[in-house]
Write an enzyme that holds these catalytic residues in place. Structure first.
Site, PDB file in Angstrom:
ATOM      1  N   GLU A  36      29.360  27.282  81.781  1.00  0.00           N
ATOM      2  CA  GLU A  36      28.827  28.613  82.081  1.00  0.00           C
ATOM      3  C   GLU A  36      27.398  28.475  82.600  1.00  0.00           C
ATOM      4  OE1 GLU A  36      27.090  32.481  79.764  1.00  0.00           O
ATOM      5  OE2 GLU A  36      28.800  31.459  78.823  1.00  0.00           O
TER       6      GLU A  36
ATOM      7  N   ARG B 200      20.142  33.167  85.556  1.00  0.00           N
ATOM      8  CA  ARG B 200      18.766  33.433  85.153  1.00  0.00           C
ATOM      9  C   ARG B 200      17.749  32.763  86.071  1.00  0.00           C
ATOM     10  NH1 ARG B 200      19.217  31.944  78.704  1.00  0.00           N
ATOM     11  NH2 ARG B 200      21.206  33.016  78.313  1.00  0.00           N
TER      12      ARG B 200
ATOM     13  N   THR C  80      25.351  35.612  82.038  1.00  0.00           N
ATOM     14  CA  THR C  80      24.283  36.598  82.215  1.00  0.00           C
ATOM     15  C   THR C  80      24.548  37.457  83.451  1.00  0.00           C
ATOM     16  OG1 THR C  80      22.809  34.847  81.368  1.00  0.00           O
ATOM     17  CG2 THR C  80      21.790  36.929  81.924  1.00  0.00           C
TER      18      THR C  80
ATOM     19  N   LYS D 291      32.773  38.424  74.419  1.00  0.00           N
ATOM     20  CA  LYS D 291      31.673  37.614  73.924  1.00  0.00           C
ATOM     21  C   LYS D 291      30.984  38.398  72.811  1.00  0.00           C
ATOM     22  CE  LYS D 291      27.181  35.837  75.495  1.00  0.00           C
ATOM     23  NZ  LYS D 291      26.426  35.366  76.677  1.00  0.00           N
TER      24      LYS D 291
END
Length: 216
Positions: free
Chosen positions: A46, A50, A74, A134
Site C-alpha cells: 500500500e 502522501r 490515504t 479499514k
C-alpha cells in the site's frame, strides 16, 4: 504484442496477514523496496498518497515487480482514486469515507477498503453493501477490545486494522474473528529505508509474514 493484464484482486483482505503501509519519498526506491517486501512474503504493497512521488512509485512497482500487488492508500478524493488506478493501483484504501469518495472507489473497478472508527460508520457501510473495511486509527479508536465488541452485533463486517500496530500487538489483532489482516509500517524502519538497506527490510517482512502465515 501487448502485455497481459494482471489478474484481478478479489479481496484486499486475503492477500497476506500484514499489509505494508509505505511512504515513498523518492520514486527510485519504490522497486527495490517492493522487491524486498515481496521476497519477504508480503506481496501487497500500500503506497500512501502522501508524497509527490506516490503515483510514480505505484506505476514503477506495478510495472517492475512481479508478484507485487500494489495499491494506493490515504485516498481522500474521487480524483485521487481515479489517478491511482490510472497509475497502476490494484486496490484502494482510505482513512475514512464520504458517499462521494465511496462512489468513486466503488466505480474505480478495483477492491477498496474505506476507513471506519465507529459502529455507526460500520453500519452505514453495511447498509451500502460494503463488508470489508479499514479500522483506523486502530489503537486510538479502541484497539482489540473495540473490534471484539463489534464482532457480536456486526459479524458480517471484516477489518484491516491500521494505526499503532506493530510486531508486539499484531498477533492479538489477527486472533480476532473479524480481522483478516493488519496494516503497518514497522517492517520499513525509516533508517533502513534511508540507508536503502533492503536486506533488513526483507528480513523484517519475513518476520511479519510469519505472524499469520502468508496466504500467497
Amino acid at each position: 504484442m501487448s502485455a497481459a493484464l494482471p489478474a484481478p484482486v478479489p479481496s484486499v483482505l486475503e492477500l497476506a496477514p500484514v499489509l505494508p503501509v509505505v511512504v515513498v519519498e523518492d520514486a527510485a526506491d519504490a522497486v527495490p523496496l517492493a522487491r524486498a517486501l515481496v521476497a519477504g512474503g508480503l506481496p501487497a504493497v500500500e503506497v500512501t498518497l502522501r508524497t509527490p512521488a506516490a503515483l510514480e512509485a505505484i506505476g514503477a512497482i506495478d510495472a517492475g515487480v512481479p508478484g507485487a500487488v500494489v495499491g494506493a492508500g490515504t485516498v481522500l478524493t474521487p480524483g485521487q482514486a481515479a489517478d491511482a488506478v490510472a497509475a497502476g493501483a490494484r486496490f484502494l484504501v482510505s482513512p475514512g469515507w464520504t458517499d462521494a469518495l465511496l462512489g468513486a472507489m466503488r466505480g474505480a473497478g478495483v477492491p477498496f477498503l474505506p476507513g471506519v472508527s465507529t459502529a455507526t460508520e460500520v453500519v452505514a457501510l453495511l447498509e451500502r453493501g460494503v463488508r470489508e473495511m479499514k479500522f483506523f486509527p486502530a489503537q486510538a479508536a479502541g484497539g482489540t477490545a473495540y473490534l471484539r465488541s463489534l464482532a457480536g452485533p456486526l459479524p458480517q463486517a471484516r477489518f484491516c486494522p491500521t494505526g499503532g500496530i506493530g510486531p508486539d500487538n499484531a498477533v492479538d489483532y489477527l486472533a480476532l474473528p473479524n480481522v483478516a489482516c493488519v496494516g503497518g509500517s514497522w517492517m520499513l524502519p525509516p533508517d533502513a529505508v534511508a540507508a536503502r538497506d533492503w536486506g533488513r527490510v526483507e528480513r523484517l517482512a519475513r518476520e511479519a509474514a510469519r505472524l499469520g502465515g502468508c496466504l500467497f
